[in-house]
Design an enzyme around this catalytic site. Structure first.
Site, PDB file in Angstrom:
ATOM      1  N   ILE A  35       0.823  -1.216   0.000  1.00 11.50           N
ATOM      2  CA  ILE A  35       0.000   0.000   0.000  1.00 11.50           C
ATOM      3  C   ILE A  35       0.863   1.275   0.000  1.00 11.50           C
ATOM      4  O   ILE A  35       0.391   2.347  -0.367  1.00 11.50           O
ATOM      5  CB  ILE A  35      -0.958  -0.020   1.225  1.00 11.50           C
ATOM      6  CG1 ILE A  35      -2.190   0.812   0.979  1.00 11.50           C
ATOM      7  CG2 ILE A  35      -0.250   0.376   2.502  1.00 11.50           C
ATOM      8  CD1 ILE A  35      -3.295   0.571   1.990  1.00 11.50           C
ATOM      9  N   HIS A 105       5.951 -11.972   5.634  1.00  8.67           N
ATOM     10  CA  HIS A 105       5.816 -11.437   4.272  1.00  8.67           C
ATOM     11  C   HIS A 105       7.203 -11.191   3.707  1.00  8.67           C
ATOM     12  O   HIS A 105       8.094 -10.727   4.401  1.00  8.67           O
ATOM     13  CB  HIS A 105       4.994 -10.146   4.236  1.00  8.67           C
ATOM     14  CG  HIS A 105       5.381  -9.129   5.267  1.00  8.67           C
ATOM     15  ND1 HIS A 105       5.063  -9.260   6.601  1.00  8.67           N
ATOM     16  CD2 HIS A 105       6.082  -7.975   5.159  1.00  8.67           C
ATOM     17  CE1 HIS A 105       5.538  -8.219   7.270  1.00  8.67           C
ATOM     18  NE2 HIS A 105       6.178  -7.432   6.425  1.00  8.67           N
ATOM     19  N   HIS A 107       9.011  -8.990   0.809  1.00  6.55           N
ATOM     20  CA  HIS A 107       8.835  -7.857  -0.104  1.00  6.55           C
ATOM     21  C   HIS A 107       9.581  -8.175  -1.403  1.00  6.55           C
ATOM     22  O   HIS A 107      10.749  -8.567  -1.363  1.00  6.55           O
ATOM     23  CB  HIS A 107       9.474  -6.587   0.469  1.00  6.55           C
ATOM     24  CG  HIS A 107       8.923  -6.128   1.788  1.00  6.55           C
ATOM     25  ND1 HIS A 107       8.153  -4.990   1.910  1.00  6.55           N
ATOM     26  CD2 HIS A 107       9.056  -6.620   3.041  1.00  6.55           C
ATOM     27  CE1 HIS A 107       7.843  -4.807   3.191  1.00  6.55           C
ATOM     28  NE2 HIS A 107       8.380  -5.775   3.897  1.00  6.55           N
TER      29      HIS A 107
HETATM   30  P1  AMP Z   1       7.242  -4.744   7.396  1.00  2.00           P
HETATM   31  O1  AMP Z   1       7.810  -3.449   7.903  1.00  2.00           O
HETATM   32  O2  AMP Z   1       8.285  -5.622   6.755  1.00  2.00           O
HETATM   33  O3  AMP Z   1       6.430  -5.444   8.449  1.00  2.00           O
HETATM   34  O4  AMP Z   1       6.280  -4.363   6.182  1.00  2.00           O
HETATM   35  C1  AMP Z   1       4.903  -4.170   6.310  1.00  2.00           C
HETATM   36  C2  AMP Z   1       4.444  -3.634   4.967  1.00  2.00           C
HETATM   37  O5  AMP Z   1       3.046  -3.750   4.891  1.00  2.00           O
HETATM   38  C3  AMP Z   1       4.784  -2.178   4.733  1.00  2.00           C
HETATM   39  O6  AMP Z   1       5.608  -2.069   3.563  1.00  2.00           O
HETATM   40  C4  AMP Z   1       3.409  -1.517   4.517  1.00  2.00           C
HETATM   41  O7  AMP Z   1       3.421  -0.487   3.552  1.00  2.00           O
HETATM   42  C5  AMP Z   1       2.567  -2.696   4.087  1.00  2.00           C
HETATM   43  N1  AMP Z   1       1.137  -2.559   4.309  1.00  2.00           N
HETATM   44  C6  AMP Z   1       0.518  -2.107   5.434  1.00  2.00           C
HETATM   45  N2  AMP Z   1      -0.819  -2.173   5.277  1.00  2.00           N
HETATM   46  C7  AMP Z   1      -1.045  -2.686   4.033  1.00  2.00           C
HETATM   47  C8  AMP Z   1      -2.219  -3.003   3.299  1.00  2.00           C
HETATM   48  N3  AMP Z   1      -3.459  -2.803   3.794  1.00  2.00           N
HETATM   49  N4  AMP Z   1      -2.079  -3.501   2.042  1.00  2.00           N
HETATM   50  C9  AMP Z   1      -0.845  -3.695   1.525  1.00  2.00           C
HETATM   51  N5  AMP Z   1       0.296  -3.422   2.182  1.00  2.00           N
HETATM   52  C10 AMP Z   1       0.206  -2.925   3.421  1.00  2.00           C
END
Ligand code: AMP
Length: 126
Positions: A35, A105, A107
């Site tokens: 997002i 997750h 990236h």
């Molecule tokens: P991390 O810091 O590795 O836990 O990454 C979490 C990621 O989730 C971040 O890059 C956010 O931008 C992403 N994120 C948070 N909410 C959403 C959402 N609703 N849809 C897609 N990505 C999201």
């Protein structure tokens, strides 16, 4: 290790309670656009099982789930068309990595020269 919370954001996306911009889905994984993209292409790939992070997944996921997840990440990169041009995979586990969402997750970052691996660089441990 942090206990898995069934109501974390990505668990809710998996259940369809929160929408996502889906890129790919298999029996083992779901891929969707981040997002808040940090590169021209920024996609998250999550396993369907309840794993907090890579650490949890590597230790506790059955081999078929691990293989299916790894394959889905590769398939997603191909679907995005970045297998030839290159991409970076990042997964954050725990505090030092500043993991925000407590469902594993990976990236996928791509679509441009991505710059240094860690912003600003850090002093190596001696
Ligand atoms: P991390 O810091 O590795 O836990 O990454 C979490 C990621 O989730 C971040 O890059 C956010 O931008 C992403 N994120 C948070 N909410 C959403 C959402 N609703 N849809 C897609 N990505 C999201």
């Amino acid at each position: 290790m942090t206990a898995y919370d069934d109501n974390n954001l990505f668990a809710r996306i998996l259940r369809g309670e929160i929408p996502c911009s889906k890129v790919h889905e298999t029996d083992h994984a779901l891929a969707f656009r981040d997002i808040n993209p940090q590169a021209p292409i920024h996609v998250l790939v999550i396993p369907k099982g309840p794993y907090v992070s890579w650490d949890d997944f590597a230790a506790n996921a059955p081999p078929a789930a691990q293989a299916g997840y790894v394959a889905a990440i590769g398939e997603t990169a191909k679907l995005l068309g970045v297998d030839a041009t290159g991409y970076r995979l990042i997964t954050n586990h725990g505090d030092d990595a500043q993991q925000e969402v407590m469902h594993l997750h990976v990236h996928i970052l791509a679509g441009a020269r991505l710059g240094p691996m860690v912003a600003g660089g850090l002093q190596p441990q001696t």
